[in-house]
Design an enzyme around this catalytic site. Structure first.
Site, PDB file in Angstrom:
ATOM      1  N   ASN A 111      -8.447  23.246   8.069  1.00 34.62           N
ATOM      2  CA  ASN A 111      -9.083  23.501   9.359  1.00 34.62           C
ATOM      3  C   ASN A 111     -10.553  23.129   9.239  1.00 34.62           C
ATOM      4  O   ASN A 111     -11.366  23.894   8.725  1.00 34.62           O
ATOM      5  CB  ASN A 111      -8.915  24.979   9.729  1.00 34.62           C
ATOM      6  CG  ASN A 111      -9.430  25.294  11.123  1.00 34.62           C
ATOM      7  OD1 ASN A 111     -10.162  24.524  11.728  1.00 34.62           O
ATOM      8  ND2 ASN A 111      -9.054  26.462  11.633  1.00 34.62           N
ATOM      9  N   ARG A 163      -5.648  21.036  11.497  1.00 38.29           N
ATOM     10  CA  ARG A 163      -6.120  21.250  12.859  1.00 38.29           C
ATOM     11  C   ARG A 163      -6.794  19.966  13.337  1.00 38.29           C
ATOM     12  O   ARG A 163      -7.665  19.418  12.671  1.00 38.29           O
ATOM     13  CB  ARG A 163      -7.130  22.384  12.909  1.00 38.29           C
ATOM     14  CG  ARG A 163      -7.716  22.610  14.299  1.00 38.29           C
ATOM     15  CD  ARG A 163      -8.925  23.508  14.250  1.00 38.29           C
ATOM     16  NE  ARG A 163      -9.545  23.665  15.551  1.00 38.29           N
ATOM     17  CZ  ARG A 163     -10.806  24.047  15.737  1.00 38.29           C
ATOM     18  NH1 ARG A 163     -11.573  24.310  14.690  1.00 38.29           N
ATOM     19  NH2 ARG A 163     -11.292  24.158  16.955  1.00 38.29           N
TER      20      ARG A 163
END
Length: 389
Positions: A8, A88
């Site tokens: 992420n 992500r």
């Protein structure tokens, strides 16, 4: 031990987590303060095992160095055999309504969207490339922040622009979808009777947005075509009259690059306060401009909540999440005090505790604080993608 890795990447941080394919999170790590004041932390289970400064993680290639530092911690704290990686990716454009296995064609399309999310998309894609180098041979999955909002009603996605622009993709996309999808799953456990009703979720951090949901489906988002719209954020302006941009171009001679720098990196809480983009620093300051930045955020939250409640026709549940939403009791109280007309009543002690249900038993609206866990949502999407083949 076989494990999945989630990656992420933000504009100033990189978070990784390891998940058992059967479900539990095994370990988590984070490099914050990027690119110039990097700090690494790593924990296995709930036990911190590493915390250190990383002076060598700086400069234009920080993605590679930060990832290498986290992978070093990973390999030094367990015999983890990574079999798949979930990333992500902030913007999936018109093309992707669900997670997508990455290949050259997919990456090419995602690169074409970098200008729509310049604080995130380039870093997301750089980490995908670095994982291919540092962890070769693993399948990589892109999990999109925009995918959650793809089911928004058509009218909620439209701008009043010529139809040709809408058909070319100038639409409201919405963001923070991984956070909202994870919160939706957790809310279903906590509020089995009301979670499919009229829900507003507030993901409040240095990036901030609000989302209206009904039947678990996004109905409206404070963010639109880009991650600039809506609430004032750490360094982003939030909602802005387009006429301001025309003025800055014509009267101040600003071009696209200068506008991008101003709107994404020099505005928001930083721009208003002239002090910091960190809410904790603003709270600790006695400067009137710091208070003004906080009050402007609270006012815009109040305005946006009213708009989203209007889109839903009422409100059953309000959820706070994100670093500021989870830890700033004063901001939660300020918004809820201004929104008593909705039947919201806070329990002061519960609000100060800052977790779980914080509304008074007599409140007509249930108010919750729920921790955002984008990494767990990415692991869910990875499990689904692998099951689909």
């Amino acid at each position: 031990m076989q494990a999945w890795l989630t990656v992420n990447a933000g504009s100033s941080s990189l978070k990784c987590a390891l998940f058992d394919p059967q479900g539990p999170c095994l370990a988590r790590g984070k490099v914050s303060g990027l690119p110039d004041a990097a700090q690494l932390s790593w924990q296995v289970g709930n036990q911190p095992v590493c915390r250190q400064a990383l002076p060598e993680v700086a400069g234009p290639n920080w993605q590679s160095a930060a990832l290498a530092a986290l992978l070093h911690c990973l390999h030094s704290t367990g015999d983890w055999q990574i079999s798949a990686i979930a990333h992500r990716v902030v913007h999936g454009g018109m093309r992707y309504a669900q997670a997508q296995w990455l290949d050259d064609a997919c990456l090419g399309y995602l690169r074409s969207l970098e200008s729509l999310a310049p604080l995130h998309q380039p870093y997301n894609l750089a980490l995908i490339e670095q994982c291919a180098v540092q962890l070769p041979g693993r399948r990589q999955l892109a999990c999109f922040d925009t995918a959650f909002h793809q089911q928004m009603p058509a009218l909620a996605r439209e701008y009043a622009l010529p139809r040709a622009l809408s058909e070319a993709g100038v639409l409201r996309y919405g963001f923070h979808g991984l956070s909202y999808a994870g919160l939706r799953s957790r809310l279903a456990e906590l509020e089995p009777q009301r979670h499919l009703g009229r829900v507003v979720m507030a993901h409040l951090g240095s990036g901030a947005s609000m989302c209206a949901m009904r039947n678990g489906v996004s109905q409206a988002s404070s963010m639109g075509f880009s991650a600039l719209d809506g609430l004032p954020m750490g360094t982003r302006c939030g909602q802005l009259d387009p006429g301001v941009l025309l003025y800055l171009m014509r009267e101040r001679g600003m071009d696209a690059d200068a506008l991008e720098q101003l709107l994404y990196r020099e505005s928001g809480w930083l721009g208003v306060s002239g002090l910091s983009s960190d809410m904790r620093t603003l709270r600790a300051s006695s400067e009137p401009a710091a208070r003004q930045a906080i009050d402007l955020l609270a006012y815009r939250l109040q305005r946006e909540l009213g708009s989203l409640v209007g889109a839903l026709g009422g409100l059953d549940l309000l959820v706070f999440s994100g670093g500021v939403g989870e830890h700033d009791a004063a901001l939660r109280a300020q918004l809820c005090q201004a929104s008593q007309w909705l039947g919201i009543r806070l329990d002061e002690q519960r609000n100060q505790a800052g977790t779980g249900l914080i509304s008074h038993p007599e409140s007509a609206v249930g108010v919750w604080v729920i921790a955002s866990d984008e990494e767990a949502q990415m692991a869910r999407e990875l499990r689904q993608a692998l099951a689909a083949g």
